[in-house]
Design an enzyme around this catalytic site. Structure first.
Site, PDB file in Angstrom:
ATOM      1  N   ASP A  77       0.828  -1.209   0.000  1.00 12.80           N
ATOM      2  CA  ASP A  77       0.000   0.000   0.000  1.00 12.80           C
ATOM      3  C   ASP A  77       0.864   1.262   0.000  1.00 12.80           C
ATOM      4  OD1 ASP A  77       0.774   0.632   2.584  1.00 12.80           O
ATOM      5  OD2 ASP A  77      -1.246   0.590   3.427  1.00 12.80           O
ATOM      6  N   ILE A  78       0.183   2.394  -0.143  1.00 11.73           N
ATOM      7  CA  ILE A  78       0.856   3.694  -0.238  1.00 11.73           C
ATOM      8  C   ILE A  78       1.036   4.265   1.171  1.00 11.73           C
ATOM      9  CG2 ILE A  78       0.685   6.051  -1.162  1.00 11.73           C
ATOM     10  CD1 ILE A  78      -1.157   4.843  -3.357  1.00 11.73           C
ATOM     11  N   ASN A  97      -4.204  12.781   0.428  1.00 13.45           N
ATOM     12  CA  ASN A  97      -5.569  13.249   0.149  1.00 13.45           C
ATOM     13  C   ASN A  97      -5.887  14.541   0.891  1.00 13.45           C
ATOM     14  OD1 ASN A  97      -6.641  11.414  -1.715  1.00 13.45           O
ATOM     15  ND2 ASN A  97      -7.097   9.900  -0.125  1.00 13.45           N
ATOM     16  N   GLU A 104      -6.103   2.096  -0.694  1.00 10.45           N
ATOM     17  CA  GLU A 104      -4.769   2.196  -1.299  1.00 10.45           C
ATOM     18  C   GLU A 104      -3.988   0.892  -1.203  1.00 10.45           C
ATOM     19  OE1 GLU A 104      -4.169   3.642   3.008  1.00 10.45           O
ATOM     20  OE2 GLU A 104      -5.769   3.455   1.506  1.00 10.45           O
TER      21      GLU A 104
END
Length: 363
Positions: free
Chosen positions: A244-245, A252, A287
């Protein structure tokens, strides 16, 4: 609604010609699976309907059916064999072969019956009627198979002429050759129409299992893999990666969801490019991405994901700089447990600094 014209048909034809052998086989298997029940039903009904010609045999042979009784009823043997064998065959090639075999057995039974008729001129009508069944058979077949089936049909007529001595062979041929040309043309046109429907079906199928934002597979594809047992393998090594990020919520909150979507799209595109064809990339949620690498030992999977991690961390063509973390485990035969272990490995990577890949060798 599509505007069907010559140019559109040619466009479909060029797409068809550009397919490799395996892709064409998949199309014809799809086509056969779709129409085979209908074709099978018609062939069985045609076999049974051919018995009704005993009535005309009775009229042509002076109020007796005895000479043609065995030839006419002989079709029941191949028909029953067809009923037994057809469900056991899976390949469209064998199913098509069986379809045309039964069709030509109907022709042979008719030719055998004609041999015992005092008046043989009416065979021209019977032979012409067979073209309707050829038209039905073409629904589930390749055009080349239809042409071969017709070739056998004409060979049977010409060979049987040596002992049946048709008085109107020229009429028989003049009636059936144009039918052959017309049905083969219709066959080719129907084939392209079915090919267009196949393309539409494949697009819809792909849309159902693909995440539109990242262009990788979605969880429907994962469920499909599990359902079809495509992950289970006792012989080859399989690696499971959860990725994942890092700090995606911060991306965001700082830059907005539009930039967040661009980051997700960039990551998805990168994974699709870098992961080998034997691997499957799935957007697991938010994500998070799940990667299933078939025929890949965990040490090789670790090296590949580490290489991807470095490329993303050093990338200059992104909307905003970001990096990823990943967990790698060896698939142990239980998909749910393997995914949980990969998720725990990812959590360990995040807890120990992020922007890194952790391989859990103990799982």
């Amino acid at each position: 609604m599509k505007n069907y014209n010559v140019m559109y048909i040619l466009e479909i034809y060029h797409i068809y010609k550009g397919m490799n052998c395996q892709e064409k086989c998949e199309f014809y298997q799809y086509k056969c699976d779709y129409y085979q029940f209908f074709v099978k039903l018609i062939l069985i009904l045609a076999s049974l309907a051919s018995l009704s010609y005993l009535v005309s045999d009775y009229q042509l042979n002076g109020n007796t059916i005895l000479p043609t009784l065995i030839p006419r009823t002989s079709i029941l043997i191949p028909m029953f064999l067809y009923i037994v064998l057809e469900p056991k065959l899976k390949s469209y090639k064998w199913k098509t072969f069986l379809n045309y075999l039964l069709l030509n057995m109907i022709v042979l039974a008719t030719i055998w019956s004609v041999y015992h008729l005092e008046i043989k001129t009416h065979f021209s009508e019977g032979a012409t009627i067979m073209n309707f069944i050829f038209l039905i058979c073409c629904l589930s077949a390749r055009p080349c198979f239809g042409a071969m089936g017709y070739g056998l049909f004409f060979a049977e007529i010409l060979v049987s002429h040596q002992f049946n001595h048709y008085e109107n062979l020229d009429v028989i041929l003049s009636l059936n050759v144009p039918c052959f040309a017309a049905i083969m043309l219709v066959h080719c046109i129907l084939n392209l129409g079915e090919f267009e429907r196949y393309l539409t079906s494949k697009k819809l199928e792909h849309a159902l299992i693909t995440d539109p934002l990242t262009t990788v597979y979605n969880r429907h594809r994962m469920n499909q893999l599990i359902k079809d047992n495509q992950i289970i393998s006792e012989e080859e090594m399989i690696s499971i990666i959860m990725l994942d990020i890092d700090y995606f919520k911060m991306v965001n909150d700082t830059y907005g969801h539009y930039v967040g979507d661009e980051v997700l799209h960039y990551l998805g595109r990168t994974l699709m490019k870098e992961i080998p064809e034997s691997g499957t990339v799935i957007r697991f949620g938010g994500e998070e991405f799940l990667i299933i690498m078939l025929g890949c030992p965990p040490e090789d999977a670790y090296k590949k994901i580490e290489e991807i991690r470095k490329k993303i961390a050093a990338a200059k063509d992104t909307s905003v700089e970001f990096h990823i973390s990943a967990g790698v485990v060896k698939y142990n035969g239980d998909f749910v447990k393997s995914v949980k272990a990969a998720d725990h490995a990812l959590y360990h990577a995040k807890e120990t600094g992020r922007n890194r890949v952790y391989w859990n060798r103990e799982f």
